[in-house]
Every structure is written in structure tokens, then in C-alpha cells.
Design an enzyme around this catalytic site. Structure first.
Site: not given
Ligand SMILES: Cc1cc2nc3c(=O)[nH]c(=O)nc-3n(C[C@H](O)[C@H](O)[C@H](O)COP(=O)(O)OP(=O)(O)OC[C@H]3O[C@@H](n4cnc5c(N)ncnc54)[C@H](O)[C@@H]3O)c2cc1C
Length: 425
Positions: A322, A17, A174, A305, A19
Site C-alpha cells: 500500500a 484503490g 496471515e 501496484d 493510489g
Molecule cells: C489479500 C491482500 C492482502 C494485502 N495485505 C497487505 C498488507 O498487509 N500491507 C500492505 O501494505 N499491502 C498489502 N496488500 C497489497 C496492497 O493492498 C496493494 O499494494 C495496494 O492495494 C495497491 O494499491 P493500488 O492503488 O495500486 O491498487 P488497488 O488498491 O488494488 O486498487 C485498484 C483499484 O482499481 C480498480 N480497477 C481495476 N481495474 C479496473 C478497471 N479496468 N476499471 C475500473 N476500475 C478498475 C479496482 O476495483 C480497485 O479498486 C495486500 C493485498 C491483498 C490482495
């Protein structure tokens, strides 16, 4: 897992994702073997999932192949699988395709939808965290319109045309705005013999206002925009039950609907293996120190997250959006570089770039530091920020083209039921 052992230390990143990708991109110059694991072979730009759900964009314009993002990195391996267990004693991760040892482990798994233990709602409501889930919502919406067009019975038709969204954070707001735009500009042209004014959009929020993470001013403005678009906003309202046909509120009120979208909360997507519950906060996030190390471990990190980093400025942890994930990924890459040189790591500090939310065409609200405003200019900034943040040049071009086309033609072109939705019984 079939990954060669080399003289370089191995870093395993779980999650591609915001991060995980921002960290991996910065690891190119370090003497590390990088293994990134994700259950999808693409990175999802979650902020635009709602546009996939409402036929504004095709899914492949908000998703991007992980292998392509990291193709220039030497010593990089991707594996498509789900990590199911972490053996911290053996320094090993266990997945559906086998085991792998690590020298450093980074958990960047984000969150999953939280139904707060309500299994009936979990079975019958539509979550929106992944591309397939967004496509399910799109299919369900279009299937229900098709059924409504052929439905003589008024109450059944109204239930098919009633769209209920639970949770008035940015996602719910949204989404509600996008449904309202479809009602105004698109569906009347498609369903000329259906009384589209029967379509209702309800937004339920348990708290006292919409967009609670934003300023009160932006929240008020967003409510006004929504009401002008015909969305019925219900604050202080808890949705207690939903059986696929009847939604029940905590005060006992009921309402028929065939479309319930659940955007009411998330919980950390943690992985089995850490024995103590004390490592988690109330949102099920790993407690980490200022260097993103999970409490008690020097070589296991959590970012984004799924991480809870308590600081004086953010006593409840960073917002689950994000930017903290991106910034923590980039910062961790710098710290790993220091670590490999035997130097001291530096604590993370978050730079808040502000928050934006759009509510249909020409309207958005923005909290940018002390500046809080809404309307066309905020919408313009929203467009620019999202285009800039999208991964991949092709996606930026495709999204810009689609938005321009939709804007000029008052249209949403992706109104396709490619994969019909059937509810699991
Ligand atoms: C509908 C929606 C709208 C949003 N709108 C906004 C916005 O407008 N602005 C904003 O800043 N943020 C927004 N967010 C929040 C933002 O998307 C998250 O804060 C961000 O994606 C967090 O990044 P991350 O890298 O922590 O996790 P993520 O981007 O969620 O990535 C996690 C990854 O880990 C993978 N994964 C999880 N568990 C496993 C496992 N056990 N094995 C293998 N892979 C795994 C998943 O497939 C995913 O690809 C929104 C979120 C959603 C759901």
C-alpha cells in the site's frame, strides 16, 4: 459518459484503490475537473480481506464508499464502471457506460490474481483480491464445516476439513494464522459433535521460506509461530494442479481437499490499448519514469501496484504494497500542481515505513528499518498501524470494537453464510 465539459482541464483516474484515492484527495485545490472511475463503488482495504474470509470482520468495515471519501472535493465526479480500452491517439477511455476524453490520465488499477496460466487451478481455487472473493472463502469454509458435521465417511470429512493455502507471503501467512485460531478457539464450540482436531491447515510455498519479502529473522519467527499453531508449512513445494477435490504437487504427491486458497501471485491489472508489449515489465506493470509517466507519454501516468518504476534503490520496482501506491498518489498530485504552473516536476522517492505481518492472536513479526522483532509488541504495532490506515472513522471504531470483542471472548462473530458459494462448472 455524461460528464460536463468545463473550462478546467480534465483528469481521469482509473482505480479507487490506495493510489487513486490518495491522489484524488490531494487534487481538491487544483484547477482540474477530476473524474474517478472504479468497477466498485467502494475502496477496499485489502490488508484485512483475510479477516473477512475467516469471519473476523464484516465486509462493510473494511470497505468505504468512494463518493464519501471524496465528498468535499469540488469539481469531482465518480463513475461506477470498468474501463476496457484506452485510445491514446484520441485521448479517450472506453468503458461499459461509454467514452470519455481526458487531458491527463492516471492508471491506478492495481493487480489481479495470477494463476500462471493454469486454468484448472483458476477454475477450482479460491482467490482473495476483492470483497466478494473474501466472502466466497468465508461461505465455502462454513458450508464445508456444515457438510463435515453431517459426513460419516472419514476420508470425505477430512477433505472438507483440510484447508490448503498456496503462497506464503503476508496474505498466505496471515490467513493460515486466522484459520488456526478458528480451529483452536471457535469451531470446537460451534461443532461440538465434530472432531475439530481433524481440521488441517497446510501452507505451500515454492520458495525457500515464508514471508520472503521480509528479513530472514522475521521469516524464521513466523514459521515458528505457524508451527506452534499447528499449521503445516511446506517450503520448496510447488502446487501443480487442483481439480476441486485433489491437489497435486510437482513431485507427484496428492492430497484431497475441498478448500484451496490461491495467494501465490499477482499480475498487473493493465488495460487494453497500449500497442507495444515493451511498455510492460515481467510482472505486467507499466514502465514509468521517475514522474510516474508511462514511457512515451507526457500526460498518461501509472501509480501503485500497476506501475514499474526502476530506481537505483529499487531496481525491480517498488514493492507491491500500500505505501508506494499512497506515496506515489500524493507525489503525483504535487507534480500535477507544478505542471499546471508550468514548472518542472520532481522525481518520486519512496520512504519505506517497514513491513508487518500477524500470525494469529498476540503474535506478529515486524521489520522496521534496522529493527526486526516478533511477538506481542509487534502484534500491538500491527493493530495500531492497521487501525490508523483504515479509511473512515466509522470503520476504525467498528474494527476496533470487533477486535476487542473477539479478543476477550475468543470469538469471531461474523460466521454467516449470507450468500452461499457455488463453484462455477
Ligand atoms: C489479500 C491482500 C492482502 C494485502 N495485505 C497487505 C498488507 O498487509 N500491507 C500492505 O501494505 N499491502 C498489502 N496488500 C497489497 C496492497 O493492498 C496493494 O499494494 C495496494 O492495494 C495497491 O494499491 P493500488 O492503488 O495500486 O491498487 P488497488 O488498491 O488494488 O486498487 C485498484 C483499484 O482499481 C480498480 N480497477 C481495476 N481495474 C479496473 C478497471 N479496468 N476499471 C475500473 N476500475 C478498475 C479496482 O476495483 C480497485 O479498486 C495486500 C493485498 C491483498 C490482495
Amino acid at each position: 459518459m455524461n460528464i460536463p465539459d468545463t473550462s478546467a482541464k480534465r483528469i481521469v483516474i482509473i482505480g479507487g484503490g490506495f493510489g487513486g484515492i490518495s491522489l484524488a484527495k490531494k487534487l481538491g485545490r487544483l484547477a482540474l475537473q477530476v473524474v474517478l472511475i472504479d468497477r466498485h463503488n467502494y475502496h477496499t482495504f485489502q490488508p484485512l480481506l483475510y479477516q473477512v474470509s475467516t469471519s473476523g470482520l464484516e465486509p462493510d468495515s473494511i470497505a468505504y464508499p468512494i463518493r464519501k471519501v471524496l465528498k468535499r472535493l469540488d469539481n469531482f465526479h465518480f463513475r461506477l464502471t470498468s474501463v476496457e480500452h484506452i485510445d491514446t491517439a484520441k485521448q479517450e477511455i472506453h468503458s461499459a457506460i461509454g467514452k470519455l476524453t481526458y487531458d491527463y490520465l492516471v492508471i491506478a488499477t492495481g493487480t489481479k490474481t495470477n494463476f500462471f496460466g493454469n486454468t484448472r487451478i483458476e477454475t477450482n481455487a479460491m482467490p482473495m483480491k476483492t470483497v466478494p472473493q473474501a466472502l466466497n472463502i468465508r461461505s465455502l469454509m462454513l458450508q464445508n464445516f456444515e457438510r463435515a458435521d453431517d459426513c460419516e465417511q472419514e476420508e470425505d470429512r477430512k477433505a472438507l476439513l483440510r484447508f490448503c493455502i498456496v503462497g506464503a507471503g503476508p496474505t498466505g501467512v496471515e490467513l493460515a494464522g486466522a484459520f488456526a485460531e478458528l480451529k483452536r478457539h471457535v469451531f470446537p464450540k460451534d461443532y461440538r459433535h465434530l472432531n475439530v482436531s481433524e481440521m488441517e491447515i497446510h501452507l505451500f510455498e515454492g520458495g525457500e521460506r515464508v514471508l520472503s519479502p521480509m528479513s530472514e529473522r522475521s521469516s524464521k519467527k513466523a514459521s515458528l509461530f505457524l508451527e506452534n499453531l499447528g499449521v503445516k508449512v511446506h517450503v520448496h513445494t510447488i502446487v501443480q494442479d487442483y481439480d476441486g477435490d485433489v491437489l497435486q504437487l510437482k513431485d507427484g504427491t496428492t492430497m484431497r481437499t475441498k478448500n484451496l486458497i490461491w495467494a501465490a501471485g499477482v499480475t498487473g491489472a493493465t488495460i487494453d490499448g497500449f500497442e507495444t508489449a515493451q511498455l510492460m515489465d515481467r510482472l505486467n506493470r507499466y514502465k514509468v519514469n521517475g514522474f510516474s509517466q508511462i514511457e512515451g507519454f507526457e500526460n498518461i501516468f501509472a501509480i501503485g501496484d500497476v506501475a514499474y518504476m526502476e530506481t537505483a534503490e529499487y531496481p525491480k520496482g517498488h514493492p507491491q504494497v500500500a505505501q508506494p501506491a499512497i506515496q506515489q498518489g500524493e507525489h503525483l498530485a504535487k507534480n500535477l500542481n507544478l505542471l499546471l504552473q508550468g514548472k518542472n516536476m520532481k522525481p518520486f522517492s519512496y520512504f519505506d515505513k517497514g513491513t508487518l505481518a500477524t500470525i494469529g492472536r498476540n503474535r506478529a513479526v515486524a521489520d522496521l528499518g534496522k529493527l526486526k522483532f516478533g511477538g506481542f509488541f509487534a502484534w500491538f504495532i500491527w493493530i495500531f498501524v492497521h487501525l490508523a490506515a483504515l479509511v473512515g472513522f466509522r470503520n476504525k471504531v467498528v474494527v476496533l470494537f470487533n477486535w476487542a470483542y473477539n479478543y476477550i471472548n475468543y470469538d469471531k462473530a461474523a460466521r454467516l453464510i449470507v450468500r452461499p458459494f457455488t463453484r462455477k462448472v
